[in-house]
Each structure stands twice: as C-alpha cells, then as structure tokens.
Write a protein that holds these residues in place. Structure first.
Motif, PDB file in Angstrom:
ATOM      1  N   ILE A  94       0.838  -1.199   0.000  1.00  0.00           N
ATOM      2  CA  ILE A  94       0.000   0.000   0.000  1.00  0.00           C
ATOM      3  C   ILE A  94       0.879   1.257   0.000  1.00  0.00           C
ATOM      4  O   ILE A  94       0.632   2.216  -0.726  1.00  0.00           O
ATOM      5  CB  ILE A  94      -0.938   0.005   1.221  1.00  0.00           C
ATOM      6  CG1 ILE A  94      -1.865  -1.202   1.170  1.00  0.00           C
ATOM      7  CG2 ILE A  94      -1.754   1.283   1.262  1.00  0.00           C
ATOM      8  CD1 ILE A  94      -2.839  -1.273   2.312  1.00  0.00           C
ATOM      9  N   GLY A  97       2.667   1.689  -3.341  1.00  0.00           N
ATOM     10  CA  GLY A  97       1.655   2.065  -4.328  1.00  0.00           C
ATOM     11  C   GLY A  97       1.290   3.537  -4.214  1.00  0.00           C
ATOM     12  O   GLY A  97       1.198   4.262  -5.210  1.00  0.00           O
ATOM     13  N   THR A  98       1.067   3.977  -2.970  1.00  0.00           N
ATOM     14  CA  THR A  98       0.726   5.383  -2.774  1.00  0.00           C
ATOM     15  C   THR A  98       1.858   6.282  -3.236  1.00  0.00           C
ATOM     16  O   THR A  98       1.640   7.314  -3.874  1.00  0.00           O
ATOM     17  CB  THR A  98       0.437   5.655  -1.291  1.00  0.00           C
ATOM     18  OG1 THR A  98      -0.441   4.662  -0.796  1.00  0.00           O
ATOM     19  CG2 THR A  98      -0.162   7.025  -1.101  1.00  0.00           C
ATOM     20  N   ILE A 100       4.137   5.681  -5.512  1.00  0.00           N
ATOM     21  CA  ILE A 100       4.175   5.699  -6.978  1.00  0.00           C
ATOM     22  C   ILE A 100       3.091   6.622  -7.512  1.00  0.00           C
ATOM     23  O   ILE A 100       3.323   7.451  -8.398  1.00  0.00           O
ATOM     24  CB  ILE A 100       3.989   4.279  -7.553  1.00  0.00           C
ATOM     25  CG1 ILE A 100       5.162   3.402  -7.150  1.00  0.00           C
ATOM     26  CG2 ILE A 100       3.841   4.319  -9.052  1.00  0.00           C
ATOM     27  CD1 ILE A 100       5.015   1.980  -7.599  1.00  0.00           C
ATOM     28  N   PHE A 101       1.919   6.497  -6.914  1.00  0.00           N
ATOM     29  CA  PHE A 101       0.819   7.347  -7.362  1.00  0.00           C
ATOM     30  C   PHE A 101       1.168   8.818  -7.198  1.00  0.00           C
ATOM     31  O   PHE A 101       0.929   9.639  -8.083  1.00  0.00           O
ATOM     32  CB  PHE A 101      -0.434   6.995  -6.559  1.00  0.00           C
ATOM     33  CG  PHE A 101      -1.576   7.924  -6.809  1.00  0.00           C
ATOM     34  CD1 PHE A 101      -1.938   8.868  -5.870  1.00  0.00           C
ATOM     35  CD2 PHE A 101      -2.281   7.859  -7.993  1.00  0.00           C
ATOM     36  CE1 PHE A 101      -3.001   9.731  -6.105  1.00  0.00           C
ATOM     37  CE2 PHE A 101      -3.335   8.709  -8.236  1.00  0.00           C
ATOM     38  CZ  PHE A 101      -3.693   9.645  -7.289  1.00  0.00           C
ATOM     39  N   PHE A 105       2.270   9.694 -11.105  1.00  0.00           N
ATOM     40  CA  PHE A 105       1.009   9.897 -11.806  1.00  0.00           C
ATOM     41  C   PHE A 105       0.386  11.216 -11.400  1.00  0.00           C
ATOM     42  O   PHE A 105      -0.744  11.276 -10.947  1.00  0.00           O
ATOM     43  CB  PHE A 105       0.053   8.739 -11.507  1.00  0.00           C
ATOM     44  CG  PHE A 105       0.485   7.470 -12.149  1.00  0.00           C
ATOM     45  CD1 PHE A 105       1.313   6.590 -11.474  1.00  0.00           C
ATOM     46  CD2 PHE A 105       0.082   7.160 -13.435  1.00  0.00           C
ATOM     47  CE1 PHE A 105       1.725   5.421 -12.077  1.00  0.00           C
ATOM     48  CE2 PHE A 105       0.491   5.991 -14.034  1.00  0.00           C
ATOM     49  CZ  PHE A 105       1.309   5.120 -13.362  1.00  0.00           C
ATOM     50  N   VAL A 119      -3.594  14.767  -0.495  1.00  0.00           N
ATOM     51  CA  VAL A 119      -3.050  13.482  -0.049  1.00  0.00           C
ATOM     52  C   VAL A 119      -1.633  13.675   0.460  1.00  0.00           C
ATOM     53  O   VAL A 119      -1.250  13.137   1.502  1.00  0.00           O
ATOM     54  CB  VAL A 119      -3.081  12.445  -1.199  1.00  0.00           C
ATOM     55  CG1 VAL A 119      -2.396  11.159  -0.755  1.00  0.00           C
ATOM     56  CG2 VAL A 119      -4.505  12.135  -1.591  1.00  0.00           C
ATOM     57  N   ILE A 353       5.575   5.515   2.968  1.00  0.00           N
ATOM     58  CA  ILE A 353       5.241   6.363   1.826  1.00  0.00           C
ATOM     59  C   ILE A 353       6.307   7.434   1.627  1.00  0.00           C
ATOM     60  O   ILE A 353       6.809   7.638   0.518  1.00  0.00           O
ATOM     61  CB  ILE A 353       3.857   7.013   2.025  1.00  0.00           C
ATOM     62  CG1 ILE A 353       2.778   5.939   2.028  1.00  0.00           C
ATOM     63  CG2 ILE A 353       3.593   8.024   0.929  1.00  0.00           C
ATOM     64  CD1 ILE A 353       1.407   6.473   2.318  1.00  0.00           C
ATOM     65  N   ARG A 378       2.975   5.175 -19.194  1.00  0.00           N
ATOM     66  CA  ARG A 378       3.418   5.634 -17.875  1.00  0.00           C
ATOM     67  C   ARG A 378       3.751   4.486 -16.963  1.00  0.00           C
ATOM     68  O   ARG A 378       4.783   4.459 -16.308  1.00  0.00           O
ATOM     69  CB  ARG A 378       2.284   6.452 -17.254  1.00  0.00           C
ATOM     70  CG  ARG A 378       2.602   7.873 -17.174  1.00  0.00           C
ATOM     71  CD  ARG A 378       2.076   8.504 -15.915  1.00  0.00           C
ATOM     72  NE  ARG A 378       2.883   9.652 -15.648  1.00  0.00           N
ATOM     73  CZ  ARG A 378       2.522  10.891 -15.930  1.00  0.00           C
ATOM     74  NH1 ARG A 378       1.365  11.118 -16.488  1.00  0.00           N
ATOM     75  NH2 ARG A 378       3.313  11.881 -15.643  1.00  0.00           N
ATOM     76  N   TRP A 379       2.862   3.519 -16.898  1.00  0.00           N
ATOM     77  CA  TRP A 379       3.082   2.420 -15.976  1.00  0.00           C
ATOM     78  C   TRP A 379       4.299   1.620 -16.383  1.00  0.00           C
ATOM     79  O   TRP A 379       5.077   1.159 -15.558  1.00  0.00           O
ATOM     80  CB  TRP A 379       1.845   1.540 -15.913  1.00  0.00           C
ATOM     81  CG  TRP A 379       2.090   0.250 -15.198  1.00  0.00           C
ATOM     82  CD1 TRP A 379       2.010  -0.996 -15.703  1.00  0.00           C
ATOM     83  CD2 TRP A 379       2.511   0.092 -13.847  1.00  0.00           C
ATOM     84  NE1 TRP A 379       2.332  -1.931 -14.774  1.00  0.00           N
ATOM     85  CE2 TRP A 379       2.664  -1.280 -13.608  1.00  0.00           C
ATOM     86  CE3 TRP A 379       2.796   0.992 -12.808  1.00  0.00           C
ATOM     87  CZ2 TRP A 379       3.063  -1.792 -12.388  1.00  0.00           C
ATOM     88  CZ3 TRP A 379       3.194   0.474 -11.583  1.00  0.00           C
ATOM     89  CH2 TRP A 379       3.325  -0.896 -11.378  1.00  0.00           C
TER      90      TRP A 379
ATOM     91  N   GLN C  34      -2.714  -0.419 -17.845  1.00  0.00           N
ATOM     92  CA  GLN C  34      -2.307   0.752 -17.079  1.00  0.00           C
ATOM     93  C   GLN C  34      -3.483   1.302 -16.293  1.00  0.00           C
ATOM     94  O   GLN C  34      -3.327   1.702 -15.143  1.00  0.00           O
ATOM     95  CB  GLN C  34      -1.751   1.819 -18.013  1.00  0.00           C
ATOM     96  CG  GLN C  34      -1.747   3.167 -17.333  1.00  0.00           C
ATOM     97  CD  GLN C  34      -0.683   4.064 -17.831  1.00  0.00           C
ATOM     98  OE1 GLN C  34       0.492   3.679 -17.883  1.00  0.00           O
ATOM     99  NE2 GLN C  34      -1.060   5.258 -18.205  1.00  0.00           N
ATOM    100  N   LEU C  41      -3.489   1.843  -7.731  1.00  0.00           N
ATOM    101  CA  LEU C  41      -2.669   2.805  -7.001  1.00  0.00           C
ATOM    102  C   LEU C  41      -3.527   3.854  -6.315  1.00  0.00           C
ATOM    103  O   LEU C  41      -3.223   4.299  -5.206  1.00  0.00           O
ATOM    104  CB  LEU C  41      -1.686   3.477  -7.955  1.00  0.00           C
ATOM    105  CG  LEU C  41      -0.608   2.549  -8.546  1.00  0.00           C
ATOM    106  CD1 LEU C  41       0.293   3.328  -9.470  1.00  0.00           C
ATOM    107  CD2 LEU C  41       0.192   1.928  -7.429  1.00  0.00           C
ATOM    108  N   CYS C  44      -4.668   2.536  -3.162  1.00  0.00           N
ATOM    109  CA  CYS C  44      -3.622   2.596  -2.146  1.00  0.00           C
ATOM    110  C   CYS C  44      -3.578   3.977  -1.523  1.00  0.00           C
ATOM    111  O   CYS C  44      -3.498   4.132  -0.305  1.00  0.00           O
ATOM    112  CB  CYS C  44      -2.261   2.278  -2.778  1.00  0.00           C
ATOM    113  SG  CYS C  44      -2.065   0.575  -3.243  1.00  0.00           S
ATOM    114  N   ALA C  45      -3.638   4.994  -2.398  1.00  0.00           N
ATOM    115  CA  ALA C  45      -3.576   6.356  -1.864  1.00  0.00           C
ATOM    116  C   ALA C  45      -4.774   6.642  -0.984  1.00  0.00           C
ATOM    117  O   ALA C  45      -4.684   7.370   0.014  1.00  0.00           O
ATOM    118  CB  ALA C  45      -3.514   7.350  -3.013  1.00  0.00           C
ATOM    119  N   SER C  48      -4.625   6.015   2.944  1.00  0.00           N
ATOM    120  CA  SER C  48      -4.161   7.029   3.882  1.00  0.00           C
ATOM    121  C   SER C  48      -5.230   8.087   4.099  1.00  0.00           C
ATOM    122  O   SER C  48      -5.389   8.597   5.202  1.00  0.00           O
ATOM    123  CB  SER C  48      -2.863   7.661   3.389  1.00  0.00           C
ATOM    124  OG  SER C  48      -3.070   8.225   2.133  1.00  0.00           O
ATOM    125  N   VAL C  49      -5.966   8.373   3.032  1.00  0.00           N
ATOM    126  CA  VAL C  49      -7.042   9.357   3.204  1.00  0.00           C
ATOM    127  C   VAL C  49      -8.076   8.828   4.175  1.00  0.00           C
ATOM    128  O   VAL C  49      -8.539   9.527   5.083  1.00  0.00           O
ATOM    129  CB  VAL C  49      -7.698   9.662   1.839  1.00  0.00           C
ATOM    130  CG1 VAL C  49      -8.881  10.579   2.030  1.00  0.00           C
ATOM    131  CG2 VAL C  49      -6.698  10.282   0.899  1.00  0.00           C
TER     132      VAL C  49
END
Lengths: 485, 357, 325
Positions: A94, A97-98, A100-101, A105, A119, A353, A378-379, C34, C41, C44-45, C48-49
């Motif tokens: 997790i 992933g966060t 990377i996001f 991205f 975030v 993170i 992108r990925w 993708q 992803l 995942c974010a 935390s939120v």
C-alpha cells in the motif's frame, strides 16, 4: 561587516570576535559530545543491569508470574516477529503504491491536482500523529469494528467464524478425558440472545430487537411488537416446508426466523459413541445406566461414563471446546494478532510512503525520459525504469519502517492489552500474544527487582534486533549503490 | 562502510559477551511440574480456555492456582488479569469472563447487572487477607497508627497535608499517598472502614496517586521517603525488605498489632482483616475444563493460598463452598432480599440460610 | 542506467523480452492494463485518506458521546482545573487543564533540553565539524533516533529518577522532570537532523560572501546561515514539539498517574497521553461508559494540537522557504 572607521574599536572587536568564535566552537563541540555521552550512559546502564540475565533459557522461556528467574521472552520474540511480518506485508504494497501514485502519476485536471496535494499534505501530517491515537483507531476499527458485530462472549460461539473445529470433551469414570467431534445441529429449542431478521405471520419482515430484563420499558415502548426479552425461548417448527424457530414478542405477536444449525454448548451422551483420548486411541464409549454396578477393572472404567442423568455428580454431558486451526478467523477481530498487525501497519504507512517517495524522486529524470522516448506508457516507465533503480531506497525505507514497528508499544497496548504470557503458544491469527516492547513496559513497571533486570535484558535483545535490521539496510544500500554506479 | 562493519562487530561481540556471562539463574523449588493433591498424571487431553478477571489482590492466588493446574493439565489456556474487583464484576456481568476475583463481596448494583444478563454465580471465599498500610523503609517516625489517624490522612474531608498535621512530633513534610483506585475492592474495603458511615470517600487530590495496579503503588512508596500507601498483605510480604508495615491499633482491644499471617488468622489484626472471594459463572462451571479447574482450586486451596502469602480460611468454610457447588446453589450470601449488605465475619454470613431463595 | 538491448526490449513492452519470450502486446492492451494499475494505485492512496477520515470521524463521534452526556459541559471541560474522570468516587470533575499542564510541563522541560542541544549539534555538523567528528556524531544521532521509546522510559524511571534526581532533593518517585529529560533526549536527533537539513540547504555563496567581507565563522553562522535557514529551523522545532506532545511510553512509565495542576517539576504529572494509556491498562473500557468516552475527548484534544502544530510547521517550511536559484 564593521566599517573601518575607528581603529581602536576594530582592534578590540576583532579580538572579541575571535574569542567568541573560538569559544563557540568549543561550546559546540561540548554540546554535541553530550549527545554521545548520553547515548553511552544509556547503553552502559542497560547493559550493566541486564547483561547478566541474558541466557538461552531466558530467550526461550515465557513469562512466569512472580518468578523472574524462570521468566523468558521466547513468546514475546515470536509474537513481535509475527506481528511485524504481517504488518510489513500489509503496509509495504500500500505504501509503495501510494508513493508511486504521488510521484509518477501527477494528474492534470485541477480537481485531481487538489486531491493530489491534499493526499501529500495528509501523509506528512499523519506521520506526526501520536501512535496512541492510531491505537485508539485500531481499537475502534479492528477490535470492535465500529460495533457492527456483537462482541464475543464466554459460553458462546462467535457469529461469524471460519477455521475452527469444535469438540466435546467429557471425563470418564476412570478420570481420563476423552473427546469427540462436535456437529452443528438444529436444536429443538434455543434462547434468543441477539437481534436478527425475522418475519411475522403475514410474511412482513422486520428487525428483531432484544432487550435485557433491566431495560426501562420506556426505551422500547413504541416497539413492543418487534422486541423480545433476552433469553426468550424459541421452538422449532416448520413453515412452508422450511424449518423455523417460533416465538412471541413482548407485545404478544408471534414471529419466526429461519433455523440454523448451531453448536450446542453441551451434548448429552446416551448411547455409545466413538471417542479418542490423549494418547490418540479411539474406542467406543461404554455407557452405563444408573442402575448398573460400577465396573472394577480400571481399563474398562477408563472407557465408561454414566448415561445422562439429572444428578450433577453423575452427569454425563460433554462440554464443548474449540480447537483453532491456523486459519481461524472470526468477526469482530477483537483483541488479536491480526488487529495488532493491522494497527501497526497504519502507524508505519506514512513512513513507508515518505521514504519510498524520496527513493523514487532520486531516480534521475533522464531515465524516465529515455523510456518515454521509446513509447512506453506511464506504468511501463514506472515498472521497468523507475522501480528497479528506486528499489534499494524503497527497501531501505521499508526496513527502517519495520525497525520502528518492532519498537512500538503504545498502539499494541491499546489493541491487545498488556499480555505477558499465554499458556498455549501462538496458533492462529486470532490469538493474543506478548510482544517485546509491551513486555518491557510491563516488566519495567513491576516492583520486583528481578523483573527490572529482565526488562533490561529484553531491551538488549530488542536493540540487537534493531541493530541487525539497520545494518541490513545499510548493507543493501551499499551493495545496490555499488551495483548501479 | 568499513566503519559500520566495525561498529557491528563491536556491538555483536559486546552482546555475545553479555550473553556468555549470563549464568542461567536457577532457583531450587520453583518447578511446578509435580502437583500435590489429585494427580492425574500428564492429562493433556483436557483443552479449552478459561478467563479470570478482577481483583489485583486475589490475582496472586489465582495465578498460583493456574500454574499448579497447568502442571497437570497443560492444554488448558487460562488467562488471569487483575484490573480491579469492580472491573471483574463488570466482566462477569457482561459474560466476558468465567471467574471473577474479588476482594470484597458483590454489591447490589453489580448483582442486578448479572441478573439482567442471566448470569448465575457461585460465591466462594478463598482466603483471609490483612489490608496492610505501608510507609517507606526510611520512615522512622511512624510505627503505629490508630483508625482516627488513618481517617485524618486518607479521608477526603480531613485530608491532612503534612505529617505534622497528624502528629505534632512528626516532620513538617507533605504526605504522598499511594492508594488503589476506584475499581479496586481494596479501595472499597478501606473506605468502608474509614468513611462509609459518614458518607465520605478516599481523597483524590494532588498528593494522592490512585492506581488499580498494586505494583505501581509498591514502587511509589518505595521511592518516596514521606509516602504512605495500602494494599493486600501479599504485596507487602513480597517486598518486606523494602517496605515498612505500620501496626494498627485494634479499636476493640486497643493493642497495636502488626500484620502477619498469625495476627490475620486470629483476627487480632483489626479492623483490616477481610475475606477474599472468587465468583464462578455457573454456566461456565458446566464446561469440563472450568469444572476441573474450580474443583482443583478448591481441593488444593490451602496450599495455594499459603503459597501466595495469604491466610487460609477454616476448613468448614471450604466444605460449605464445595457443598454450594455440588448442590448447585448460586447467589450471594452477603446481600439480603432488600439489597442491603450483611455484616459479620465469614463464618457468620456464609450459611445456606443466607442464600437467595 | 542500462542501455542494453534487453532493456530496450523491456521498455517497448512487446516483441522480445530478454529471456526470449514472445510477449505480443498491443498498445491498447498496455493502456488497459495501465488503467487497472492506476486504479489500484489510487486505492492505495485512498487508504491514507481513509485513515485520516477515520481518525477524525471516530474522535468527533465518540467525543460527541462524551459531551452529549448530561453531566458534561464543554465549557467546564476546556477551562476546569480538576480532572477526576479516572477516579469517579464522589465528585466528577472533568476540567482538562491538569492533563494539559502535565503535557506542557513535560514538553517544556523536553524542549529546553532538545532545542538548544539539537540546534547546536546541527550547527556544528553543518558548519564546523571535520569529517572525522561528523562520522562519529551523525551515527550517534541516528542511533539515538532509532531507540524505542520504552527503552527511554525504562531509563528514565530506573536511572534518571533514582540516580540523578533523588540526590538533588524532594523529587517524587514519579515526576515530570525525569520524563521531560527522557523525552528531550528523544527529540534531540529530530531537531538536529531537520535543522541540519535546513542549514545545509543554504547555498554556499551566501557563506562565501560573508567570509569575503571579513566575518569569522561564528558571525557567518549566526548572522547569515541561521537566518537564511530560519524557516526550516522553526519547522524543525515545531515538529519536535509535536513529537514531544504525543509521546506516550516515557510518560506512562516515569511521570505517574496523578493529574496535577502545578508548575513544580518534582510532582507527578499525568499527561493527556498518560491518561489514555492508564485507562487502557486498567481495561475498564466498557464501550458506552463515561470513562470510555473521556478517552476520545482527550484524544481529540491531543490530535488537534499535534495535527495543528505539524500543519503549521509544514506551512512555514513551504511558504517561507527561501529559494535561491
């Protein structure tokens, strides 16, 4: 910055400035070396208190109440390792992933950009939240699960459970205990203990409300036809070909609900059944009626019970117990290894993170541009160009987060309580287990002198683990840096 | 990098050295593998979980029972916790524990909670305890205290600030108080002696530290020269070398008596001798492992209690307790039909006639 | 940076991969994959939120349970000077100031220790230290940073109190000073590393300019570098402050469980975090009771203060950062 006007002033001030400069240099050195002195004092104090108490017995044993000489931290070490592993397994994917996001991205739209910024801000602030607040969150979200499921009680099975096998056990006349597997059955009569969905005679469905005898009548006055008292009996019958339990509400209205097979707490032994004993032998239980004489042969005695009788001394009902398999789970999680691991994952998530973000940021932009130039999405860029070079940094960050996790006591204290030792060793995720930091905490608060030494010894073990992990992190960083350059 | 490895090597060798120096601490008679009393040999077939919660005063007794029991029945998972008599009764009523330890009898309110959730229990007295008042080892001016002086020190209305306020000859230093908290039966019992009749409770001001954890109280008194505290005799006995017990002037005989196994048993140590109880959930007792445990507890109770530094009750009380269980007679002897508490010694109150009909 | 053909093949995402497997993949398929990945992803974010939302919701809802009780008035909570929620015999007082005073006392002592020492260490590391001293001091600070808080709590209650404080006079067994010192030790590495980052971020031209004008090292540091890095330093102070406020295990072991409202550092002083832990230890957390709700009310105050301070620290760092380009 002094103008060169008055010579004597400049001369004096130069000397003074030089004095300040040199003394400041010395002060800096002294103050900084204080940090080293503090660390050294800390380590020496702990080693001198606990060094003598380290031994293999202590590493392997478990906590013995009031008996520091025989106590050990074996269970605590195992508990810490298990909880930290699960915590890492959850937090790392997790967290990475966060990261990377957040780094790769970055969205274009205005709304999404705000989300993105929020975030990021959020994560930086979460890193500063006291760990006890995470403990409270874990308590509410994982242990009690916001009250969505009824709490686990003694003499009752949890409502939602998998991975548990139930047995009945009873004592034979010879004094040995035997057991046989339990089978869920639809009981002829059950007591209603909690609310459920039910339907009235005309088919209307409603949610049944259960109150205890001491609840004030006013609280349910407007729901008397949807409420029953705790412990009301419901009888088995059938309706439309289905088996249901029927009962009446406080207001007198009949209702029913679908019958489910459940484990009854006790099983009456009426006829010979196959049982097994502690040596693993299986045999058929010899059931005697009250009027028969008691056999004298001890071997037969060891395999006999009286048939069920009202006399409590001659009662032959077997009581239920549960054997957990490795995959035993129930809802709500209540105080367990799983709740603790999940709570800890939340605690270290911001750290993972932030560390991963820094590692990803460290990847040179040219690498990405080259990949884009090749036509990668992108990925694909991330997967093939960014991640491989960021991996050492991510791993270092992960290990550092783990070393933080292994030392956290406050959230575990809240979620699992101050468990010092369990009779049975850890067998499933629903068990409670002692962990190193909580054990140290409880031993430090114990007035027995022996436990003070034990706490210091446990601290040495904890510090050794931390050292190991940090050295691993440094080693990885070194090796991969060498590889890449 | 080299430096790091050097540090690692140094640290590891320090660690190994410390471990090597460690002589395994052995003590002579602490193994509990052999069990006296009923000996079933190694009967590992009995399984299950038992939860015991409640008084931290009774906790040492239940812990001893657990250790001895696990010697014969290693597969029964017993967890003992001592968060206070009040919390133990709460757990009993909420069906969260099988046995509740208590250093005072159950109160009417707690009884009603149990009734409303359908809990029946067996009330079993297990030992005598002498609530011990302690001061710091270096305290040389307090040897004995009267109940009046205790009231002065501990009650919320009088709340003496310094030792001098209690006795002119004593130093003019602030009294630091370490006492059990509200959920503790020891707290309730103490308040009964010093304040209940006037409706006054224990002080809770800045000089007082309240905690359900008796171990924290011991640590507190140990470290503070002008401290005073109280807890069960067992905690004093375990720390005899570092605490000083205060003799209490018996209000009836006017002799000052120090707490000891003998004076507690004879009743001379008054008014702080009190019985300790366990309350067994009657439904839980039907389970094989709980039945075995409770029977074992009662069978070996004298030895268990003595091991924990408490005083065993007269043998006929234990026989009565066993009889209650045999005859399946739940309920409390200490509350009458109107909900008032019955006064008197254990021998007087613990009769079948006093059970609820 | 690999420029081998194997790498290129990987990057193309189709045709031959280094291991010779034929993995035909259209760009449409890659794009679809993708989208799947990006959705993952985003989830995942969101974790935390949801964590923050969860914390805030939980605190708000349960504190509501506390404040909606008839016996509690929010005004008295915020201004009252007696806290007896943990000991509900007789009068129930729920003024938060004793707990706040405990937190402030311990944090005050901790900051008095950590801020000067941390800042001076940071200045030393960035401006004065030789490579040798740096390689000794930096690892020391990193090790100090990694020591678990229970260890420092143990150190405080078993060593600081008996050996350092008892000889000095009337210190109680559980007091604010030893806990404050231990928390200070905890915070020194934090202040040092953050302040050092801020100091190092000041470009060398500024220093060189000052040297060129004839200033000595002390003057360069105090009059040029520190002011330039001020926003970062203040941010470091604030983050350390938040850390000290939220510290739990040290105060649980060393500061005692009596809420006191006094400036005397020798008295026991229960902090907000200490109260929460004490209530958990006594396990009298039956959901629905007043003491259960009080945990959340206190935790809400705690969360608000640390969150607020951290937020302010972030904002200062970002807004007032001097950018030299």
């Amino acid at each position: 910055m002094k103008d060169s006007v008055a010579q004597p002033r400049k001369h004096r001030s130069v000397a003074r400035r030089k004095l300040f400069n040199n003394s400041f240099s010395v002060i800096c050195l002294l103050v900084s070396s204080l940090a080293i002195v503090v660390l050294a004092t800390l380590l020496v104090a702990i080693f001198s208190t606990g060094g003598n108490w380290l031994s293999f017995e202590m590493l392997a044993g478990s906590h013995r109440e009031n008996n520091p000489e025989e106590s050990g931290i074996g269970q605590a070490i195992l508990g810490s390792l298990v909880i930290c592993s699960i915590c890492g397994l959850v937090a790392l994917p997790i967290g990475v992933g966060t990261a990377i996001f957040l780094e790769e991205f970055k969205p274009k739209g205005r709304l999404l950009r705000i989300f993105h910024g929020l975030v990021q801000l959020n994560i930086n602030n979460l890193a500063g939240v006291p760990s006890i607040v995470y403990g409270i969150l874990g308590l509410t979200a994982f242990v009690y699960m916001f009250g969505a499921f009824s709490p686990i009680r003694v003499n009752d099975q949890p409502d939602h459970e998998i991975g548990a096998t139930y047995f009945y056990q009873t004592k034979t006349l010879g004094g040995q205990y035997v057991r046989f597997p339990a089978v869920p059955l639809i009981q002829p009569v059950i007591k209603i203990k909690q609310g459920r969905n039910a339907s009235k005679i005309n088919g209307d469905k409603f949610k049944l409300n259960v109150v205890s005898a001491s609840t004030e009548k006013s609280k349910y006055a407007n729901q008397v036809n949807e409420t029953v008292l705790l412990g009301t009996e419901a009888k088995l019958s059938s309706r439309n070909g289905n088996q249901v339990y029927e009962a009446k509400t406080i207001g007198g209205e009949p209702f029913d609900f679908p019958a489910e097979a459940t484990y009854s707490q006790f099983a009456k032994i009426i006829e010979p059944i196959t049982v097994s004993n502690s040596d693993g032998d299986t045999f058929s239980l010899n059931v005697l009626s009250k009027s028969e004489p008691i056999p004298t042969d001890p071997t037969i005695l060891a395999q006999s019970v009286f048939a069920d009788s009202p006399d409590p001394n001659k009662r032959s009902s077997a009581s239920i117990f549960r054997e957990n398999s490795l995959f035993h789970l129930h809802l709500p999680f209540s105080k367990s290894v799983l709740s603790a691991a999940l709570t800890l994952a939340l605690v270290i998530l911001p750290i993972v993170i932030i560390a991963s973000q820094e590692a990803i940021r460290g990847v040179p932009q040219t690498l990405r541009e080259a990949a884009f130039g090749m036509g990668a999405t992108r990925w694909q860029v991330v997967r093939s160009a960014v991640l491989p070079s960021a991996t050492p940094g991510i791993m270092t960050g992960a290990i550092l987060a783990m070393s933080r996790a292994i030392g956290e006591a406050a959230p575990l204290l809240a979620v699992m309580g101050g468990v010092l030792g369990t009779t049975n060793h850890l067998s499933s995720l629903m068990d409670k287990t002692p962990v190193l930091p909580v054990t140290i905490f409880k031993w430090a608060g114990d007035e027995n002198q022996g436990f003070e030494h034990l706490a210091a010894a446990a601290i040495i073990v904890l510090l050794a683990f931390l050292l190991l992990m940090n050295s691993l992190a440094i080693f990885i960083r070194y090796r991969y840096e060498k590889k890449l350059s | 990098m080299i430096r790091t490895i050097l540090n690692l090597v140094i640290f590891t060798s320090l660690f190994a050295l410390a471990a090597g120096c460690g002589s395994p601490k052995t003590s002579e008679n602490s193994s509990t593998k052999t069990t006296p009393g009923l000996d079933y040999g190694d009967n590992s077939s009995l399984s299950g979980n038992i939860t015991i919660e409640g008084s931290s005063t009774v906790e040492p007794i239940s812990n001893r029972a657990k250790e001895k029991f696990n010697g014969s029945f290693p597969n029964v998972n017993i967890s003992v916790s001592g968060q206070g008599t009040g919390n133990g009764f709460k757990a009993l009523g909420a069906k969260e524990c099988d046995v509740s330890d208590a250093s005072r009898p159950i109160k009417q309110k707690e009884l009603e909670v149990c009734k409303s959730t359908g809990i029946n229990f067996y009330e079993i007295p297990v030992a005598y305890d002498g609530l011990t008042i302690v001061v710091n080892k270096e305290n040389d001016f307090v040897d004995e205290l009267t109940v009046e002086q205790l009231k002065q020190i501990f009650r919320e209305d009088t709340a003496a600030k310094t030792w001098k306020d209690v006795n002119d000859a004593w130093p003019d230093k602030q009294i630091s108080i370490y006492a059990p908290g509200i959920a503790s039966g020891t707290h309730d019992y103490f308040v009964e002696v010093i304040g209940k009749k006037d409706g006054k409770g224990l002080r809770a001001d800045e000089q007082t530290m309240l905690s359900e954890d008796d171990k924290a109280l011991v640590t507190g008194v140990k470290g503070d020269k002008f401290a005073i505290g109280f807890f069960g005799f067992s905690y004093y006995d375990a720390n005899k070398d570092e605490l000083k017990a205060v003799s209490i002037v018996n209000p009836i005989s006017t002799k000052s008596v120090a707490p000891s196994m003998a004076s507690i048993e004879s009743g001379e140590y008054a008014p702080f001798s009190r019985p300790l109880f366990i309350y067994v959930n009657a439904e839980s007792y039907q389970r094989a492992e709980v039945k075995e445990f409770v029977d074992y507890y009662l069978q070996n109770i004298v030895e268990i209690v003595k091991d924990a530094s408490y005083v065993p009750l007269p043998a006929d009380i234990y026989e009565s307790a066993k009889a209650r269980i045999m005859k399946d007679l739940p309920g409390s002897h200490y509350l009458d039909a109107e909900g008032n508490k019955r006064e008197g010694s254990v021998t007087e109150v613990y009769t079948e006639a006093n059970l609820p009909k | 940076m690999s420029n081998t053909s194997a790498g290129q093949g990987e990057l193309l995402g189709d045709a031959v991969s280094p291991r010779g497997k034929l993995r035909p993949r259209s760009s449409a398929a890659s794009k679809r994959w993708q989208t799947v990945v990006v959705t993952g992803l985003v989830f995942c974010a969101l974790v935390s939120v949801f964590t923050t939302i969860g914390i805030i919701l939980m605190l708000v809802v349960e504190s509501w349970g506390f404040f909606s009780d008839d016996k509690i008035e929010i005004w008295k909570f915020l201004t009252g000077t007696k806290w007896t929620v943990g000991q509900t015999q007789g009068e129930l007082s729920y003024g938060i100031w004793p707990l706040l005073s405990g937190t402030l006392r311990i944090t005050g002592i901790a900051m008095m220790l950590a801020l000067p020492m941390g800042l001076v260490s940071a200045i030393y590391l960035s401006e004065y230290a030789s490579k040798r001293t740096r390689s000794l001091l930096k690892p020391t600070l990193e090790i100090l940073a990694g020591i678990p808080t229970v260890v420092l709590g143990f150190f405080a209650v078993k060593f600081i109190t008996p050996y350092m404080l008892e000889p000095l006079g009337d210190f109680k067994t559980f007091n604010a000073t030893s806990a404050g010192i231990a928390v200070g030790i905890l915070c020194i590495p934090l202040v040092a590393s953050l302040a050092e980052d801020a100091l190092r971020a000041v470009p060398n031209r500024l220093r060189e300019g000052a040297y060129g004008l004839g200033a000595n090292r002390l003057e360069v540091t105090l009059k040029v570098v520190v002011p330039a890095a001020l926003s970062g330093i203040i941010s470091a102070f604030l983050l350390a402050l938040a850390r000290a406020i939220g510290e739990t295990m040290v105060v649980a072991l060393a500061a005692g469980s009596t809420p006191t409202l006094t400036l005397d550092p020798r008295m026991p002083s229960q902090t907000m975090t200490g109260f929460i832990v004490e209530t958990f230890k006594s396990e009298s957390v039956v959901p629905g009771t007043l003491s259960y709700f009080s945990i959340y009310a206190v935790a809400a105050v705690l969360f608000l203060s640390t969150f607020g301070i951290t937020l302010v620290g972030q904002i200062i760092r970002m807004k007032y950062r001097e950018v030299y380009d």
